[in-house]
Design an enzyme around this catalytic site. Structure first.
Site, PDB file in Angstrom:
ATOM      1  N   LYS A  76      70.635   4.330 -13.317  1.00 19.31           N
ATOM      2  CA  LYS A  76      69.502   4.787 -12.513  1.00 19.31           C
ATOM      3  C   LYS A  76      68.931   6.075 -13.081  1.00 19.31           C
ATOM      4  O   LYS A  76      69.659   7.048 -13.280  1.00 19.31           O
ATOM      5  CB  LYS A  76      69.946   5.004 -11.058  1.00 19.31           C
ATOM      6  CG  LYS A  76      68.819   5.373 -10.100  1.00 19.31           C
ATOM      7  CD  LYS A  76      69.325   5.452  -8.673  1.00 19.31           C
ATOM      8  CE  LYS A  76      68.214   5.762  -7.694  1.00 19.31           C
ATOM      9  NZ  LYS A  76      68.691   5.813  -6.283  1.00 19.31           N
ATOM     10  N   SER A 126      64.050   4.454 -11.198  1.00 16.67           N
ATOM     11  CA  SER A 126      64.128   3.127 -11.797  1.00 16.67           C
ATOM     12  C   SER A 126      65.577   2.799 -12.142  1.00 16.67           C
ATOM     13  O   SER A 126      66.342   3.679 -12.542  1.00 16.67           O
ATOM     14  CB  SER A 126      63.265   3.069 -13.066  1.00 16.67           C
ATOM     15  OG  SER A 126      61.926   3.423 -12.786  1.00 16.67           O
ATOM     16  N   VAL A 127      65.928   1.513 -12.020  1.00 13.50           N
ATOM     17  CA  VAL A 127      67.296   1.065 -12.272  1.00 13.50           C
ATOM     18  C   VAL A 127      67.290   0.032 -13.395  1.00 13.50           C
ATOM     19  O   VAL A 127      66.468  -0.893 -13.402  1.00 13.50           O
ATOM     20  CB  VAL A 127      67.936   0.465 -11.002  1.00 13.50           C
ATOM     21  CG1 VAL A 127      69.377   0.042 -11.289  1.00 13.50           C
ATOM     22  CG2 VAL A 127      67.899   1.473  -9.860  1.00 13.50           C
ATOM     23  N   ASP A 187      70.288  -8.827  -4.244  1.00 16.04           N
ATOM     24  CA  ASP A 187      70.109  -8.080  -3.003  1.00 16.04           C
ATOM     25  C   ASP A 187      69.922  -9.066  -1.844  1.00 16.04           C
ATOM     26  O   ASP A 187      69.587 -10.241  -2.038  1.00 16.04           O
ATOM     27  CB  ASP A 187      68.965  -7.078  -3.110  1.00 16.04           C
ATOM     28  CG  ASP A 187      67.588  -7.715  -3.264  1.00 16.04           C
ATOM     29  OD1 ASP A 187      67.250  -8.625  -2.486  1.00 16.04           O
ATOM     30  OD2 ASP A 187      66.844  -7.284  -4.168  1.00 16.04           O
ATOM     31  N   GLY A 210      64.860  -2.933 -11.386  1.00 17.66           N
ATOM     32  CA  GLY A 210      63.949  -2.647 -10.284  1.00 17.66           C
ATOM     33  C   GLY A 210      63.476  -1.211 -10.296  1.00 17.66           C
ATOM     34  O   GLY A 210      63.934  -0.390 -11.097  1.00 17.66           O
ATOM     35  N   ASP A 249      68.665   4.802   4.995  1.00 18.17           N
ATOM     36  CA  ASP A 249      67.761   3.736   4.576  1.00 18.17           C
ATOM     37  C   ASP A 249      68.510   2.414   4.368  1.00 18.17           C
ATOM     38  O   ASP A 249      68.354   1.750   3.345  1.00 18.17           O
ATOM     39  CB  ASP A 249      67.027   4.137   3.293  1.00 18.17           C
ATOM     40  CG  ASP A 249      65.767   3.318   3.058  1.00 18.17           C
ATOM     41  OD1 ASP A 249      65.227   2.783   4.043  1.00 18.17           O
ATOM     42  OD2 ASP A 249      65.323   3.219   1.900  1.00 18.17           O
ATOM     43  N   GLU A 256      78.674   1.152 -10.875  1.00 18.33           N
ATOM     44  CA  GLU A 256      79.172  -0.205 -11.103  1.00 18.33           C
ATOM     45  C   GLU A 256      78.081  -1.211 -10.728  1.00 18.33           C
ATOM     46  O   GLU A 256      77.264  -0.971  -9.838  1.00 18.33           O
ATOM     47  CB  GLU A 256      80.437  -0.463 -10.280  1.00 18.33           C
ATOM     48  CG  GLU A 256      80.223  -0.478  -8.786  1.00 18.33           C
ATOM     49  CD  GLU A 256      81.405  -1.072  -8.030  1.00 18.33           C
ATOM     50  OE1 GLU A 256      81.889  -2.158  -8.420  1.00 18.33           O
ATOM     51  OE2 GLU A 256      81.842  -0.431  -7.058  1.00 18.33           O
ATOM     52  N   GLY A 316      62.097   1.863  -7.373  1.00 11.91           N
ATOM     53  CA  GLY A 316      61.890   2.242  -5.980  1.00 11.91           C
ATOM     54  C   GLY A 316      61.294   3.627  -5.865  1.00 11.91           C
ATOM     55  O   GLY A 316      60.839   4.217  -6.850  1.00 11.91           O
ATOM     56  N   GLY A 317      61.319   4.153  -4.635  1.00 16.41           N
ATOM     57  CA  GLY A 317      60.737   5.464  -4.391  1.00 16.41           C
ATOM     58  C   GLY A 317      61.517   6.601  -5.005  1.00 16.41           C
ATOM     59  O   GLY A 317      60.991   7.706  -5.166  1.00 16.41           O
TER      60      GLY A 317
END
Length: 406
Positions: free
Chosen positions: A174, A158-159, A240, A152, A280, A233, A154-155
């Site tokens: 990440k 990247s992961v 999710d 994925g 968040d 991990e 996000g702001g």
């Protein structure tokens, strides 16, 4: 952790800035005497020799006294420029005289040596050392882990999926570009590190290993100058909470939501006890392990987190815009405790209300409402978390004792 700011301090800074920008009081200008090469008329030759003519040696060089006078004039110019640059509205560069003096000294030294000035290689050495260190860190990461497909983006970065070579342990890798490291934390050694790293290290204190806490564990991290790599991990199998809800037809039943929400409140309480404000918490930042009959919650993505002090308040909102607590719209300020409780309510709302995505403004205008099909206790839990006035919301400790959880 973004930096915490006070409204009053901002006003003070603005006033100070205005004062600084206002024209500085005029000072009496120093009169400088322009020296003519030829003696003026009706001037005694003796005075001319004393005031104007430079003493010249037989070899044509200036006397030490003349050189000393030139040095004093140079420093006078520096002082004048420094005073001028202290005004906020000046456009002059206060470092200019120092650069010119250095350049003159360098040229004079070069002419005396009969060659070009020697260049210092200290900057090149520092850059080379940094490159070697960065390459060594990257090699260490690649020797230890294998990176696979992207999971994925996000702001904050990247992961990617991956695994540890030594034991094939699944990991999440990440990559965070430097410009997306929004918050820094100063550790005990005075070194600035990513607040995401600092908070995850804090959470790891007192744990016995991987998978023992609600928050995913940080295994390694590498600062590669232009980017930060975090190795965490990766629970398997897991998805999710958003995908988990979608897989259940758009919502989950109240009893299953209760199991998940109990774990979320416990996880939030653990963060509070360690003075960490996630900022968040939402369905996308919650993993649900699906390897057993009972869903297990894991909290992820601490990229916007910070360390919090008692009664700290914030003016700049970091998080998901649709989930901003209503007090921020009214007063342009919010606190960690009530905001966390608000976000817990948002997670529950999106879990049991079909495919409806929560929006603060719609909810405060009664365009989104709590479903009457929920049990009275569940409705009461939601109403408490989503109270428009932060003082009316229960604390995390009170939520743990709520009748809905019994």
């Amino acid at each position: 952790m973004p930096r915490e700011s006070e409204g009053s301090s901002m006003d003070d800074q603005t006033r100070r800035g205005k004062r600084k920008a206002s024209p500085a009081p005029k000072k009496a200008k120093r009169k400088r005497t322009r020296v003519s090469k030829s003696p003026p008329r009706n001037t005694p030759e003796k005075n001319v020799n004393r005031r104007v003519k430079r003493k010249v040696r037989e070899d044509g060089e200036e006397s030490p006294k003349t050189k000393k006078r030139a040095f004093d004039i140079t420093h006078l110019t520096q002082d004048d420029d420094e005073m001028a640059s202290s005004s906020a509205d000046t456009g002059r560069d206060s470092s200019r005289p120092f650069k010119e003096v250095s350049e003159r000294k360098r040229k004079r030294k070069a002419s005396n040596d009969g060659g070009k000035p020697k260049r210092k290689r200290s900057v090149d050495i520092v850059e080379t050392t940094q490159d070697v260190t960065i390459n060594a860190c990257r090699d260490k990461f690649e020797d230890k882990y294998v990176q696979q497909n992207q999971l994925g983006e996000g702001g904050c970065g990247s992961v990617f999926a991956g695994y540890r070579k030594a034991d094939n342990l699944p990991v999440a890798i990440k990559h965070v570009p430097n410009e997306k490291v929004f918050c820094k934390h100063v550790d005990n050694n005075g070194k600035k590190i990513s607040v995401e790293v600092a908070t995850m290290l804090k959470l790891a204190e007192g744990t016995t290993g991987v998978g023992t806490s609600a928050s995913v564990a940080l295994l390694d991290w590498y600062d590669l100058d232009k980017e930060l790599i975090l190795v965490m991990e990766r629970p398997v199998p897991a998805v999710d909470l958003l995908k988990y809800i979608q897989g259940k037809g758009g919502s989950i039943d109240e009893n299953e939501a209760k199991i998940i929400m109990k774990q979320l409140v416990d996880a939030a309480k653990e963060l509070k006890d360690k003075c960490i404000f996630h900022r968040d918490i939402k369905v996308e930042n919650i993993l649900i392990e699906t390897g057993s009959g009972t869903p297990r919650l894991r909290l992820i993505d601490f990229g916007l987190s910070c360390f919090v002090k008692e009664k700290s308040r914030y003016h700049i909102f970091y998080g998901t815009p649709d989930h901003i607590p209503p007090e921020w719209f009214r007063h342009n300020t919010y606190h960690a405790g009530p905001t966390t409780v608000w976000q817990v309510g948002v997670v529950l709302y999106e879990s049991v209300h079909g495919e409806t995505r929560f929006e603060t403004e719609s909810f405060t205008r009664n365009k989104q409402k709590i479903s009457n099909e929920l049990s009275k206790k569940c409705q009461d839990f939601l109403k408490g978390c989503l109270a428009k006035v932060p003082e009316d919301r229960p604390t995390l400790e009170q939520l743990k004792l709520h009748p809905w959880f019994r």
